[in-house]
Design a protein around this motif. Sequence first.
Motif, short mmCIF file in Angstrom:
data_model
loop_
_atom_site.label_atom_id
_atom_site.label_comp_id
_atom_site.label_asym_id
_atom_site.label_seq_id
_atom_site.Cartn_x
_atom_site.Cartn_y
_atom_site.Cartn_z
N TYR A 107 0.81 -1.22 0.00
CA TYR A 107 0.00 0.00 0.00
C TYR A 107 0.84 1.27 0.00
CZ TYR A 107 -4.47 -2.32 0.52
OH TYR A 107 -5.60 -3.04 0.30
N ALA A 143 0.58 4.04 -2.91
CA ALA A 143 0.29 5.45 -2.62
C ALA A 143 1.43 6.33 -3.11
CB ALA A 143 0.06 5.64 -1.12
N GLY A 144 2.64 5.78 -3.12
CA GLY A 144 3.80 6.53 -3.58
C GLY A 144 3.69 6.99 -5.02
N GLY A 185 1.02 8.08 -6.19
CA GLY A 185 -0.09 9.02 -6.23
C GLY A 185 -1.42 8.36 -6.53
N VAL A 186 -1.48 7.03 -6.41
CA VAL A 186 -2.72 6.32 -6.72
C VAL A 186 -3.62 6.27 -5.49
CG1 VAL A 186 -3.69 4.05 -7.24
CG2 VAL A 186 -1.80 4.92 -8.57
N MET A 187 -4.86 6.75 -5.62
CA MET A 187 -5.79 6.65 -4.51
C MET A 187 -6.96 5.74 -4.82
SD MET A 187 -5.75 10.29 -2.62
CE MET A 187 -5.99 11.26 -4.07
N ARG A 188 -7.07 5.33 -6.06
CA ARG A 188 -8.07 4.32 -6.40
C ARG A 188 -7.34 3.25 -7.18
NH1 ARG A 188 -12.76 6.15 -9.82
NH2 ARG A 188 -13.92 4.44 -8.90
N LEU A 248 2.78 6.89 -14.23
CA LEU A 248 1.42 6.40 -14.00
C LEU A 248 0.54 6.78 -15.18
CD1 LEU A 248 -0.64 5.14 -11.98
CD2 LEU A 248 -1.04 7.45 -11.15
N VAL A 306 -11.06 11.52 -6.92
CA VAL A 306 -10.48 11.51 -5.58
C VAL A 306 -9.35 12.55 -5.49
CG1 VAL A 306 -9.62 10.04 -3.75
CG2 VAL A 306 -10.93 9.05 -5.57
N GLU A 307 -8.62 12.69 -6.60
CA GLU A 307 -7.51 13.65 -6.62
C GLU A 307 -8.02 15.07 -6.42
OE1 GLU A 307 -7.85 11.09 -8.57
OE2 GLU A 307 -6.00 9.98 -8.22
N ARG A 364 -9.13 15.57 -2.85
CA ARG A 364 -8.01 15.78 -1.94
C ARG A 364 -7.47 17.20 -2.06
NH1 ARG A 364 -2.69 12.24 -2.52
NH2 ARG A 364 -2.66 13.30 -4.52
N PRO A 390 -16.34 9.68 -7.03
CA PRO A 390 -16.38 8.26 -7.39
C PRO A 390 -15.40 7.49 -6.51
CG PRO A 390 -15.20 9.51 -9.06
CD PRO A 390 -15.72 10.50 -8.08
N PHE A 391 -15.89 6.55 -5.73
CA PHE A 391 -15.03 5.91 -4.75
C PHE A 391 -15.65 4.61 -4.30
CE2 PHE A 391 -13.38 5.41 -0.41
CZ PHE A 391 -12.03 5.47 -0.70
N PRO A 401 -5.49 2.98 0.15
CA PRO A 401 -4.67 3.94 -0.60
C PRO A 401 -5.20 5.37 -0.49
CG PRO A 401 -5.70 2.33 -2.08
CD PRO A 401 -5.91 1.84 -0.69
N ALA A 402 -6.53 5.53 -0.44
CA ALA A 402 -7.07 6.89 -0.32
C ALA A 402 -6.72 7.49 1.04
CB ALA A 402 -8.58 6.86 -0.51
N GLY A 438 -3.16 8.47 0.89
CA GLY A 438 -3.02 9.62 0.01
C GLY A 438 -3.48 10.91 0.66
N PHE A 439 -4.60 10.86 1.38
CA PHE A 439 -5.13 12.06 2.04
C PHE A 439 -4.21 12.50 3.18
CE2 PHE A 439 -9.88 12.58 1.01
CZ PHE A 439 -9.70 12.11 -0.26
N LEU A 448 4.69 11.05 -1.35
CA LEU A 448 3.87 10.94 -2.54
C LEU A 448 4.70 11.34 -3.74
CD1 LEU A 448 0.68 12.57 -1.08
CD2 LEU A 448 1.11 10.14 -1.39
N GLN A 505 3.77 12.28 -10.64
CA GLN A 505 2.74 13.24 -10.99
C GLN A 505 1.41 12.53 -10.85
OE1 GLN A 505 3.75 16.32 -11.94
NE2 GLN A 505 1.64 17.05 -12.00
N ALA A 506 0.53 13.06 -9.98
CA ALA A 506 -0.76 12.41 -9.83
C ALA A 506 -1.56 12.55 -11.13
CB ALA A 506 -1.53 13.03 -8.67
N VAL A 507 -2.04 11.43 -11.62
CA VAL A 507 -2.88 11.47 -12.81
C VAL A 507 -4.31 11.74 -12.36
CG1 VAL A 507 -3.86 10.12 -14.69
CG2 VAL A 507 -1.46 9.87 -14.11
N PRO A 518 -7.89 11.24 -13.06
CA PRO A 518 -8.67 10.44 -14.01
C PRO A 518 -9.86 11.22 -14.57
CG PRO A 518 -8.45 9.33 -11.88
CD PRO A 518 -8.01 10.74 -11.70
#
Lengths: 79, 351
Positions: free
Chosen positions: A39, A43-44, A46-49, A59, B87-88, B91, B114-115, B122-123, B126-127, B200, B203-205, B207
Amino acid sequence: MHIKILGPGCANCTNLERIAREAATELGLDATFEKVTDYGAIAGYGVMRTPGLVVDEKLLVSGRVPTASAVKELLAPLA
Amino acid sequence: MAVMERVHRATTRQRWAGLIIAALAWWALYSANLPFWNWLLGDVAGLDLDTRLGSGVHFFLYDTVKILLLLTGIIFIVTVLRSFMSVERTRAILGGKREGVGNVAAAALGVVTPFCSCSAVPAFIGFVAAGVPVGVTLSFLIASPLVNEVAIALLLGLFGWGPTLLYIGAGLTIAIVAGFILGRMRPERWIEPFVFETTLGGQAVDPGYALTWNDRIQMGLEEVRDILRKIWPYLLVGIGIGAAIHGWAPEQWFAEHAGPENLFAVPLAVLLGVPLYSNAAGVLPMVEALSDKGLPMGTLLAFMMATVALSLPEMILLRRVLKPRLIAMFIGVVTVGIITVGYLFNAVIPA
């Protein structure tokens, strides 16, 4: 090409891996696959779903299982 | 799947024509459902629909079709709308909020983001790793399963606007208050240390970014397929029990033991619901049948909330990031909240 499937082992992660493997074979890519189930590591990225698809540390998809053709469209330019 | 590939390639005109045809077909089926079963069971099969067997069978078939149609329609619409949220983004919105305001925002966002609680871990990481307060994060995690699209769809279809709005209001209130109380207790002590050590990277994608309408419609169809595939056993068992209650359960018995006069009915219903793992689709057909038998709405909604909000599998997942102490307090605070709401509803809505 190094492909990582992020996910704790849920049904979606298995589906994503299958689709990605099929796409790689059809495109004739020389790809290695790795499952990331930790996990913290997930999370590293940046995935939260989950699930997540990482190609060469980038990613590409998170939170859903894309269709086979969508995965091919994503992988083709990276070959 | 062939359908998905066709959606993926549809032109603008094909897309809207497809949507309009689907909407008309849905409406036709929904309108024909009751007359069809009345005709088939009553006229063709010759069942007397006023007998126990007749009304039980009728309830089962009619309700199965009705609930499946409601679920399909509402999950599709909600998923397409929710594809504009992620979710991104949630956050990012919560990142700058203080507790209090943050809890309110988190609960509201828990409804529209959507969750699935399978991504709770992971959420959570992430939070919290991004600096969202723990109490605010918990408000999000409580609201998300409690006020979900399946529950709203079915409540609306089976009971109308009144109970649905009460349910949404109550669910939000529980999520806000429980998250706030837990946040006051310095819960950071009871979180596995690795959560704070996670950096973290990458680069957070997002969605929700750069999706086409075809993508959104495809996501809606996928979600309908995935949810129906996941919940159909619960649904059939729930409707089966509902049909049995409908046809056979003695009204007198329920009125005496679980009616508004019994003060212990609410906590008992909640304690019964907490270990029960089901989802709104499994519980609501029972709730509908019990409501017909004269059980008060507050007791029934409390039972339903306890079943959907607190589940053993989710607690086991959360154990990865929360220490047992915090899990116990989480369950305790939410349970007390649900019991309180049950009493309040029973006082407000006459049975």
